[in-house]
Write a protein that holds these residues in place. Structure first.
Motif, short mmCIF file in Angstrom:
data_model
loop_
_atom_site.label_atom_id
_atom_site.label_comp_id
_atom_site.label_asym_id
_atom_site.label_seq_id
_atom_site.Cartn_x
_atom_site.Cartn_y
_atom_site.Cartn_z
N ALA A 1 16.32 7.03 -20.80
CA ALA A 1 15.80 5.66 -20.76
C ALA A 1 16.54 4.86 -19.70
N VAL A 2 15.78 4.25 -18.80
CA VAL A 2 16.42 3.45 -17.75
C VAL A 2 15.75 2.08 -17.70
N TYR A 3 16.48 1.11 -17.18
CA TYR A 3 15.96 -0.25 -17.07
C TYR A 3 16.05 -0.75 -15.63
N ALA A 4 15.00 -1.41 -15.21
CA ALA A 4 15.00 -1.96 -13.85
C ALA A 4 15.64 -3.34 -13.82
N ASP A 5 15.85 -3.92 -14.99
CA ASP A 5 16.32 -5.30 -15.10
C ASP A 5 15.41 -6.28 -14.38
N ALA A 6 14.16 -5.92 -14.34
CA ALA A 6 13.17 -6.82 -13.75
C ALA A 6 11.79 -6.33 -14.14
N PHE A 7 10.88 -7.27 -14.31
CA PHE A 7 9.49 -6.89 -14.58
C PHE A 7 8.66 -6.96 -13.31
N ASP A 8 9.28 -7.35 -12.21
CA ASP A 8 8.49 -7.64 -11.02
C ASP A 8 8.96 -6.86 -9.80
N LYS A 9 9.50 -5.66 -10.02
CA LYS A 9 10.01 -4.91 -8.88
C LYS A 9 9.40 -3.52 -8.82
N PRO A 10 8.16 -3.43 -8.30
CA PRO A 10 7.53 -2.12 -8.24
C PRO A 10 8.32 -1.12 -7.41
N ASP A 11 9.01 -1.60 -6.39
CA ASP A 11 9.76 -0.64 -5.56
C ASP A 11 10.87 0.01 -6.38
N LYS A 12 11.47 -0.78 -7.24
CA LYS A 12 12.52 -0.22 -8.08
C LYS A 12 11.92 0.72 -9.12
N GLY A 13 10.76 0.35 -9.62
CA GLY A 13 10.08 1.23 -10.57
C GLY A 13 9.79 2.57 -9.92
N LYS A 14 9.40 2.50 -8.66
CA LYS A 14 9.07 3.72 -7.94
C LYS A 14 10.31 4.59 -7.76
N LEU A 15 11.41 3.95 -7.39
CA LEU A 15 12.66 4.69 -7.22
C LEU A 15 13.09 5.34 -8.52
N ILE B 1 0.79 -1.23 0.00
CA ILE B 1 0.00 0.00 0.00
C ILE B 1 0.82 1.27 0.00
N ALA B 2 2.11 1.20 0.24
CA ALA B 2 2.84 2.46 0.11
C ALA B 2 3.71 2.47 -1.14
N ILE B 3 3.93 1.32 -1.74
CA ILE B 3 4.86 1.32 -2.87
C ILE B 3 4.21 0.90 -4.19
N SER B 4 3.61 -0.28 -4.21
CA SER B 4 3.14 -0.71 -5.54
C SER B 4 1.66 -0.47 -5.75
N ASP C 1 4.09 -0.54 -12.10
CA ASP C 1 3.13 -0.15 -11.06
C ASP C 1 3.75 0.89 -10.13
N GLY C 2 5.05 0.73 -9.91
CA GLY C 2 5.74 1.69 -9.05
C GLY C 2 5.80 3.07 -9.69
N VAL C 3 5.90 3.11 -11.00
CA VAL C 3 5.91 4.40 -11.70
C VAL C 3 4.58 5.12 -11.49
N PHE C 4 3.50 4.37 -11.62
CA PHE C 4 2.19 4.96 -11.39
C PHE C 4 2.06 5.45 -9.95
N ALA C 5 2.52 4.59 -9.04
CA ALA C 5 2.39 4.96 -7.63
C ALA C 5 3.12 6.27 -7.35
N GLU C 6 4.29 6.44 -7.94
CA GLU C 6 5.08 7.64 -7.69
C GLU C 6 4.38 8.87 -8.27
N ALA C 7 3.86 8.73 -9.48
CA ALA C 7 3.19 9.87 -10.11
C ALA C 7 1.97 10.28 -9.30
#
Ligand code: ATP
Ligand code: ATP
Ligand code: MG
Ligand code: MG
Lengths: 322, 507, 352, 329
Positions: free
Chosen positions: D181-195, A225-228, D217-223
């Motif tokens: 352009a940046v790559y997370a080297d993973a499709f399953d790391k929302p925290d990294k996407g957020k960073l 809920i805080a990250i994804s 998903d992390g990109v959306f969360a950050e926006a």
């Protein structure tokens, strides 16, 4: 991007990344300090992440409770569910004298299975929850967050991050200042000694394992809920193991574990800014992405040195054995 | 007035094995009551039963005349029973105070009131003359102080009946003297003590009554004034025991071990050996007397390659061995009976047979081109078990399941049978009963008579005086004197060990 | 003696049965018919020769991973890095298999050897860090997993790339596939890797239990202090243990490339085999033969579970839950022991 | 040639006999609910089963080694009429299974099997670069800072199609704009996407296009957290629901349509084995999401439509790789 901006983002990133690790590692600390190994942190985080997402969605969107309240309820649910899922591990490692590593492995598999199964049940076959709308937003501490750089970087953070830092203090206090903490550590170091003084090894370990489940659950909850902003099978991908690493890195000490998690978060944030600043022209992104892991090894090899696990950790205690 | 403790017809079985078989123990208030028996006779089991760690299968316990069912240590505590366990029950990383208050912590709000706790510990310590440093960590204090912490733990809980399970096995003579005094103090305060020891002199010195058990069975109780050491020993073992070590004068030959100006760092950084020199000759037993912590362990570790030597030389048969690998030193002819048999002497999860070849497993006939030959190993083990009278169900039994005495016999068998030119024996009889001690001393003398050099390190002055041909006194990392056993006594040795001695100096 | 050997077999078997029963109850709770589910799992394993062959193919890398974990465990080390070592083995085999030219048979052997060495050193590195600097192997091996993943992806992309994000196909001379074997199992990709796995289980057992090296390794695992006093080199043994453990994982990776896929894909995540190896090793009580049992059980159930989804549409999560129950009861074998004791006692009474 | 004929005969027999057609799909390791192409394919099949009455079967792969047995379990039984492999990672497996079972029909998403397509396989690809180009146009037009970002999952050629199409679109509209352009080297790391997103936004990028699966998903969360003025462009499906106030558009990729179309053709007896079928802007296989209008002014949409026309009529050839991009205009 100017230097100050960069610093702010890096600090911010560090905290975002470390929050779940700190929480789960705290769980690990309590757990292992009491003499029970828990490699099931990953699974506990998974069910925590699941519960947090589901309850936040349910209370906020279905029940229509206030948006600010829902994520808090989610976090509480994560804690409770984490505690519940820790129970079988406690039973296995305390009463059934099971191999604690195996039981932890079983917990990881079980938790992932149950969480995904329930997601599909609850969300009409979808592989992820719907998007959590009422997420935590960063909070300002009045005045303090106006301090340049560290204000916006360190003090304007999620409530869950504050919670993590507060819990570090609370658990430090609990472990090292209270009777229960003394007993917990004694049980992890020398259960027979504690037993001969009338401390119930069984009771203390049960409490520790269940508390640990709660903390790991909250850690997982912060991920969803805080990250994804949702829960799916990959929401908790390896965080439990990283938390385990942070716990050992931090020498089974709450403050140490926090330091280790922050270190790892910082390394990750730095690697990420390396990419954003265009370092990928010179080094492949894979290298930058591997950097935090390499730095951790380096730090361990260079600075930190040996640490001893609690003496009785991993060993079931049998009354009357020698 | 009824006896303060009555254990009547106690029987305790472990998976079919009867450790206590219909044992009676009656202890009067205010007395020091000895409990005597060979290793494995069932003393600890009986006491653990009294302390609530085990439940008896048969029999009843009365405390102050009242029948009780002691279900756990908490219950024992409430009945005023405290126990100092044979194997210390101390949490190493904790402080003295923390160990004492564990389970009964004084509180200030939700917090432990550590100030108050420290004060209470200090008060107790002053009152009974049990010197401890309340703030020190257990791992940093001497064994003697650890023992006192154990006693304070029971006093802190208000124990009136104190069980001391072999407290003196690990103490220095000075510490033993202090403990005896403490015990007398406690009794004069109205407390009752049950005291387990293998040292009959101690029983004669402080006890009022002695109950003897043998192989789990009750043999009888005697008043101390009606008995003597020989009588106790034969009651306990079931045969006559000699205390004098039976040996002819030594006929030493050339030097086997020569240590010169050895400087070695201790665990805490400071030098533990400061230019130590000594010599052990073929055909003699050199005893090293000293108070624990004066460099004995470091000396052994330096000789055996387990600790780095800063300067100085070690010659074995005139060849330098300093800073060589342990294996090379072992192969060059050094045998070592380590002080801590569980930690250093045995792999407890290995069978006793496998333990018999812990240094030689890779040599013929135990291995051929890297492959173990278990037939040869177990055949060898059977031979040693027989020859050294190691009591074990079989050579396939895990070493863990053997009693301490038999574990020690296994180690001695292994080290002696390798026939090393130099045999280092560190505390070889610690915790063993008189029968076992007799056996081990005999073996050491046999080695000497076979022309080997024996280096005996012991805190037990009687042992040093009885077994050694020459005695070197170690103090603060140096040999401060060398004396002949027949020309010295406890008092002189004690003085020298405390650094106040005279002697012939260095060599 | 006799009964204890029987128990060694009986207890895990009963634990499995108990796990299946509890798992079945949970399945019922989730709204699926466990009988239907289990029978489709059974079909998915034994239904035809192809499935049987593929089950064995799936079991092969698990045996290696299990052996790797078990070997380290036996010597007192927890190798969570089997995943990464497996990847390094894959990578080395993909490179040698595709880019070296050697005669048939020898090529495969060399590829396996290189994989063994590469991942042995990779695992050994963690061992070295522990022995020399006291760095806890659990942390280093977790970290090295990620490093291996990223390094392999980069290497494939930069040096080994073939079609569609994979390394170039290995040459036929390096293949571990056997046509007749494949034909026997209706085209399944069962290959010489399985035989290798069984051989290496034997080798592991022999090495651990019958050689001086194994004697040392186990002694260090049980009690490093006593081992040191007896003249063994503790650091060397820690390194050696991780080296061998890593090498075992590496062979697993190599057989995967040489026997199954013929190349290595750039991967977005872990294979999971290394982590499953932990479960496999522990189900097998860290005994090399037990590992085979654990791999058959674990690999069989998870492979057969796919059939449950294909045929009955039951989600694979439910079998995941069943597997976790089986592991749980294997871990808590004392429950079985206890039940067994009750049963025996009752029998004893009724006989009298 | 002969094998293909046989296969065709079979189907015709099957369909004309009025037997219910069965279509199976094997997902890649993302599983059926990956919020991406597997899920989309599954939706296509669901639609086909509703509209066309086909029977659907699914197998989820847990790891790459499962592809072949999953495919085989459908193909070997002979009771499925078509078996899909979803994702380019399955290319090898599809090819091998197809060659070993010349009588069955298979199809694959996102791979042209390097041009070497067995007669019983229909390959389906998408011109993601074209759709991404429109996103580049959109981003370049909407960016206030002239800085935009791209977050990729893993540096696969497929993901690079998104990257370079996007970059080309930006370049076409605003040659001076900066694309990171940046790559997370993973499709399953929302925290990294957020960073990654947080740093991109912090350096001044106001629009981020992602092609990173759950990492996105992390990109959306950050926006969403940053609020107004921070935009995300989604991928694969219309991701507007993830952050309605911050989603500018999504580059939709209609795997579902492709799967549905192939099913329909199959039912009609048309199976284009041995060929690649490419879905592009022209046929709506890729496009911008309908919700684009919610946050995008009409003139920008008009501009996007202009470019769309040019791409469709071939006057703009959108690059798909780094090399093609460097030679672009
Ligand atoms: N936990 C146990 N499990 C099985 N058997 C035990 C256990 N504890 C003690 N025994 C058995 O009880 C016997 C008595 O052991 P106990 O420790 O009481 O001897 P002891 O008289 O205290 O010996 P020592 O003088 O060496 O301390 C042993 O020989 C052993 O066989
Ligand atoms: N795990 C065990 N299983 C079976 N028997 C055991 C076990 N542990 C101890 N025992 C038994 O307990 C008895 C006493 O053990 P203990 O270690 O107390 O011996 P000890 O003579 O007191 O040794 P020490 O001199 O080291 O105190 C032994 O005879 C042994 O048979
Ligand atoms: Mg005893
Ligand atoms: Mg004893």
């Amino acid at each position: 991007m100017n230097f100050a901006d960069m610093l702010i983002t890096i600090l911010n990133g560090t905290i975002i990344f470390s929050t779940p690790l700190i929480l789960a590692a705290l769980g690990g600390v309590i757990n292992e300090r009491s003499g029970v190994v828990n490699i099931g942190l990953e699974g506990l985080m998974t069910v925590g992440a699941f519960a947090a997402a589901v309850i936040t969605i349910w209370t906020g969107e279905t029940l229509g409770l206030p948006g600010w309240l829902a994520p808090y309820l989610g976090i509480i649910a994560a804690m409770i569910v984490g505690m519940i899922f820790a129970v079988p591990h406690a039973v296995a490692s305390i009463d059934l004298k099971a191999d604690q590593v195996v039981s932890g492995v079983a917990l990881n598999i079980f938790a992932a299975g149950v969480a995904m199964f329930l997601v599909k049940k609850l969300f009409e076959g979808a592989g992820q929850t719907t998007t959590v709308q009422n997420v935590f937003t960063k909070v300002n501490i009045p005045f303090l967050s106006d301090i340049p750089i560290i204000g916006p970087g360190l003090l304007k953070i999620y409530p869950t991050s504050y919670l993590a830092f507060i819990l570090v203090a609370v658990i430090y206090w609990m472990l090292f200042k209270t009777p229960f903490g003394l007993r917990l550590r004694a049980v992890g170091e020398h259960p027979r000694a504690a037993d001969t003084l009338g401390v119930s090894v069984r009771k203390v370990r049960y409490i520790a394992v269940i508390l640990s489940g709660g903390l790991a659950g909250i850690g997982g909850g912060t991920l969803s809920i805080a990250i994804s902003s949702n829960f799916q099978h990959s929401t908790v991908s390896g965080h439990g193991f990283m938390a385990l690493a942070a716990m050992i890195f931090g020498k089974w000490h709450p403050v140490g574990a926090m330091g280790a998690a922050l270190f790892f978060g910082l390394a990750t944030a730095l690697a990420v800014s390396g990419q954003v600043l265009g370092l990928t022209q010179y080094v492949p992104s894979e290298f930058l992405n591997a950097l935090p892991y390499l730095l951790t090894i380096l730090a361990l090899a260079g600075v930190v040195g040996r640490a001893e696990a609690p003496a009785a950790s991993g060993k079931p205690y049998e009354k009357g054995s020698r | 007035m009824p006896a303060v403790v009555e254990m009547l017809g106690i029987t305790k079985r472990f998976n079919g094995f009867t450790a206590n078989d219909n044992i009676n123990l009656i202890v009067q208030k205010g007395e020091i009551h000895a409990l005597l028996g060979e290793n494995g006779a069932g003393k600890s089991t009986l006491m653990n039963t009294l302390f609530g760690l085990y439940q008896p299968d048969e029999g009843e316990i009365r405390i102050r005349g009242e029948r009780v069912n002691i279900t756990d240590p908490n219950m024992a505590n409430r009945l005023g029973i405290g126990m100092v366990h044979q194997h210390f029950m101390l949490v190493e990383p904790f402080t003295v105070t923390e160990n004492i208050i564990l389970g009964m912590e004084p509180k200030l709000g939700a917090k432990i009131d550590i100030r108050k706790a420290e004060r209470q510990v200090q008060e107790l310590s002053d009152r009974y003359g049990l010197r401890v440093d309340p703030k020190a960590k257990i791992r940093d204090i001497s064994v003697g102080m650890q023992q006192r912490v154990e006693i304070l733990k029971t006093l802190y809980r208000g124990a009136e009946i104190l069980i001391f399970d072999e407290p003196t096995a690990v103490l220095t003579p000075q510490e033993i003297g202090e403990l005896m005094q403490i015990m007398k103090n406690l009794v004069s305060e109205g407390k009752t003590i049950i005291f387990i020891t293998h040292k009959l002199k101690e029983i004669m010195a402080v006890c009022d009554t002695c109950t003897i058990i043998r192989k789990g069975q009750y043999i009888g109780s005697v008043a101390i004034q009606d008995t003597n050491v020989d009588d106790l020993a034969s009651k306990m073992v079931g045969r006559h025991v000699t205390f004098e070590v039976d040996k002819t004068p030594a006929q030493p030959k050339g030097p086997v071990l020569q240590v010169q100006n050895l400087v070695v760092e201790g665990n805490r950084g400071a030098d533990a050996l400061r230019g130590l020199s000594l010599e052990v000759r073929a055909g003699e037993i050199l005893g090293i007397a000293g108070i624990e912590g004066n460099g004995q362990s470091e000396l052994i570790e330096a000789i055996t390659g387990l600790r780095k030597i800063k300067s100085g030389s070690v010659l074995l048969n005139n060849k330098p061995i300093e800073n060589k690998k342990t294996r090379q030193i072992v192969e060059a002819g050094v045998g070592h009976i380590p002080e801590d048999r569980h930690k250093h002497g045995l792999v407890l999860d290995y069978t006793i047979g496998e333990n018999m070849v812990l240094q030689t497993y890779y040599q013929s006939p135990f291995a051929k081109r890297g492959v173990l030959r278990y037939n040869a190993i177990y055949e060898y083990a059977r031979k040693l078990i027989k020859q050294f009278d190691v009591r074990t169900p079989s050579e396939f039994t895990p070493a863990r399941a053997l009693s301490g005495g038999n574990q020690q016999k296994g180690i001695i068998a292994r080290e002696v049978d390798r026939n090393p030119d130099l045999l280092i024996a560190a505390q070889p009889t610690r915790g063993l009963d008189v029968g076992a001690i007799e056996f081990i001393h005999k073996k050491l003398v046999e080695q000497r008579d076979a022309g080997k050099a024996v280096l005996l390190i012991s805190l037990e002055l009687d042992e040093i005086l009885n077994v050694s041909d020459r005695i070197a006194v170690i103090y603060e990392g140096q040999i401060v004197g060398i004396v002949q056993p027949e020309e010295t006594d406890h008092d002189q040795l004690g003085l020298m060990m405390a650094g106040g001695g005279k002697g012939k100096g260095g060599k | 003696m006799q009964t204890s050997r029987w128990n060694a077999i009986l207890i895990p078997v009963l634990a499995v049965i108990l796990g299946l029963i509890v798992g079945g109850l949970l399945m019922l709770l989730m709204g699926y018919n466990p009988i239907v589910g289990y029978s489709s799992v059974f079909q998915g394993i034994f239904g035809n020769m192809y499935f049987m062959g593929e089950t064995l193919r799936a079991v092969t890398p698990l045996i290696f991973a299990g052996l790797a974990v078990a070997f380290a465990f036996r010597t007192g080390l927890f190798n969570i890095g089997v995943e990464g070592q497996f990847i390094i083995g894959q990578l080395a085999a993909a490179w040698v298999g595709a880019f070296w030219t050697l005669p048939t048979g020898l090529h495969a052997a060399v590829a396996i050897l290189v994989a063994m060495i590469a991942s042995g050193l990779y695992g050994g590195f963690a061992g070295w860090l522990k022995a020399r600097l006291g760095v806890h192997e659990v942390i280093t091996t977790i970290m090295l997993n990620y490093v291996a993943l990223f390094a392999a992806n980069w290497t494939i992309r930069t040096y080994l790339i073939g079609a569609s994000e994979r390394s170039k196909d290995i040459l036929p001379s390096a293949s571990l596939q056997a046509q007749w074997l494949s034909d026997l199992f209706e085209g399944a990709r069962i290959n010489w890797g399985l035989l290798l796995a069984l051989i290496f289980a034997l080798v592991c057992y022999w090495l651990l239990m019958k050689t001086t090296t194994g004697y040392e390794l186990r002694a260090v695992g049980f009690n490093p202090h006593a081992a040191e006093y007896a003249g063994m080199n503790v650091s060397k043994n820690i390194f050696l243990s991780m080296l061998i453990s890593g090498a075992l994982a590496g062979i697993g990776g190599a057989t995967d490339v040489l026997g199954v896929n013929g190349n290595m894909a750039i991967s977005a995540g872990f294979t999971g085999i290394g982590f499953d190896g932990i479960a496999v090793a522990l189900i097998g009580n860290n005994n090399p033969f037990g590992v085979i049992f654990g791999a058959l059980l674990f690999g069989g159930l998870s492979f057969g579970a796919d059939n449950m989804q294909r045929v009955e549409g039951i989600p694979t999560e439910s079998i995941q839950i069943v597997i976790s129950m089986v592991i749980y009861f294997v871990a808590a074998a004392s429950v079985v022991n206890w039940l067994l004791g009750k049963f025996r006692r009752r029998q004893g009474v009724s006989q009298k | 040639g002969t094998s293909n004929n046989k296969a065709d005969n079979n189907t015709q027999g099957g369909t004309t006999g009025g037997k219910k057609m069965t279509i199976a799909m094997v997902t890649d390791v993302g599983g059926i609910h990956d919020n991406s192409f597997n899920q989309s394919a599954n939706e296509g099949l669901d639609r086909a089963s509703k509209d066309l009455g086909i029977e659907k079967k699914v197998a989820e792969s847990k790891r790459a080694e499962d592809y072949t047995p999953n495919l085989n379990s459908f193909v070997k039984g002979g009771n499925t009429d078509l078996t899909w492999g979803i994702g380019f990672l399955m290319a090898d497996d599809i090819k091998k299974v197809a060659l070993a079972n010349p009588n069955s029909k298979l199809a694959i998403i996102d791979s042209d099997l390097s041009g070497d397509i067995p007669k019983n396989v229909e390959a389906v690809t998408f011109n993601e670069n074209e759709g991404s180009f429109l996103m580049g146009v959109l981003a370049a037009k909407m960016s206030k800072t002239h800085k935009v970002g791209f977050v990729g999952g893993v540096k696969f050629a497929l993901i690079e199609k998104f990257e370079y199409g996007f970059k080309a679109g930006v370049k076409a509209v605003d040659p001076t704009a900066q694309v990171t352009a940046v790559y997370a080297d993973a499709f399953d790391k929302p925290d990294k996407g957020k960073l990654l997103a947080s740093q991109l936004y912090q350096q001044g990028d106001d629009i981020i296009f992602h092609a990173a699966g759950a990492t996105g998903d992390g990109v959306f969360a950050e926006a969403k957290e940053r609020g107004a003025g921070y935009w995300v462009i989604g991928v694969d499906r219309d991701q507007y629901d993830l952050a309605p106030k911050n989603t500018l558009s999504s580059m939709v990729k209609r795997v579902d349509n492709a799967v549905y179309d192939v099913a329909k053709d199959l039912q009609a007896g048309k199976f284009e084995g041995g060929t690649v079928r490419t879905f592009s802007l022209k046929d709506g296989g890729v496009d911008y999401a309908p919700t684009t209008k919610n946050n995008t002014p009409q003139d920008v949409i008009t501009l996007m439509d202009d470019y769309k026309k040019k791409i469709i009529d071939g006057s703009i050839k959108v690059p798909a790789t780094a090399d093609e991009f460097n030679n672009f205009k």
